[in-house]
Write an enzyme that holds these catalytic residues in place. Structure first.
Site, PDB file in Angstrom:
ATOM      1  N   CYS A  14       2.543  -4.941   6.700  1.00  0.00           N
ATOM      2  CA  CYS A  14       2.376  -4.686   5.271  1.00  0.00           C
ATOM      3  C   CYS A  14       3.681  -4.193   4.646  1.00  0.00           C
ATOM      4  CB  CYS A  14       1.280  -3.658   5.053  1.00  0.00           C
ATOM      5  SG  CYS A  14      -0.358  -4.207   5.615  1.00  0.00           S
ATOM      6  N   HIS A  49       0.819  -1.212   0.000  1.00  0.00           N
ATOM      7  CA  HIS A  49       0.000   0.000   0.000  1.00  0.00           C
ATOM      8  C   HIS A  49       0.849   1.258   0.000  1.00  0.00           C
ATOM      9  CE1 HIS A  49       0.785   0.636   4.303  1.00  0.00           C
ATOM     10  NE2 HIS A  49       0.313  -0.566   4.579  1.00  0.00           N
TER      11      HIS A  49
END
Length: 160
Positions: A135, A119
Site C-alpha cells: 500500500c 491509507h
C-alpha cells in the site's frame, strides 16, 4: 465546575478529532505517485493541488507481481472504494489488480494479490522506512485531507 470541565473536554474531543473533513476546492482529476521519490501528488489537470511524502511496500523496487511480495504496484489504476473503518485510520482503494496484472500472475501460476490502498499510519512517517504490504501510507492528518479530496473514479498513476 467539575461538570463544566468534563462537558468542555468531551465537546473538544468530539469536535476536534473528526476523521471527516469537508473539501470545496478544485476537483482532484488525477493522483500521481513517484515511488523512487516517495511523493504523491493530487492534481487538478496540470496543477498540483497537494504533495505528500509517502511510505510504500516493504519491498518497494519494481511492480507488484504476486500476493505477498511486498511491492507497491506500478501503472494505471482507479480509486475504486473507500474504507472509513480501516485499521489504518482511513483508506481509499486502488483498483489493483487490473486485467494485465491478473493475466501475468495467472501465466506464472500465482495470485496477483489485492487490497491495495492509500491509507494512514499507526506511527509518525519516517521517509524511506517502507513497511506496508504494498500500500501507500501517509500521515493520518494527510489521510483526512486525501479522503475528503479524492473521489471514487479518480485515475491514479503509479510510476517507478
Amino acid at each position: 465546575m467539575r461538570f463544566l470541565f468534563i462537558a468542555l473536554l468531551t465537546l473538544a474531543a468530539l469536535t476536534g478529532c473528526s476523521r471527516f473533513i469537508d473539501y470545496d476546492g478544485p476537483e482532484v482529476t488525477r493522483v500521481v505517485v513517484h515511488k523512487n521519490d516517495r511523493i504523491m501528488l493530487l492534481m487538478h489537470n496540470d496543477e498540483v493541488l497537494e504533495s505528500y511524502e509517502v511510505e510504500l511496500g516493504f519491498a518497494p523496487e519494481g511492480h507488484k507481481l504476486e500476493e505477498g511480495d511486498g511491492r507497491t504496484p506500478e501503472g494505471e489504476y482507479i480509486i475504486d472504494r473507500r474504507n472509513p473503518n480501516s485499521q489504518w485510520y482511513l483508506s481509499i482503494g486502488i483498483s489493483y489488480p487490473n486485467a494485465e496484472d491478473v493475466a501475468q500472475a495467472r501465466a506464472r501460476g500465482v495470485s496477483p494479490g489485492g487490497d491495495i490502498f492509500i491509507h494512514g499510519t499507526p506511527r509518525p512517517l519516517r521517509r524511506g522506512d517502507d513497511w506496508t504490504v504494498g500500500c501507500i501510507a501517509v500521515s493520518n492528518a494527510e489521510m483526512r485531507q486525501i479522503y475528503a479530496m479524492v473521489n471514487n473514479g479518480t485515475p491514479i498513476t503509479i510510476y517507478p
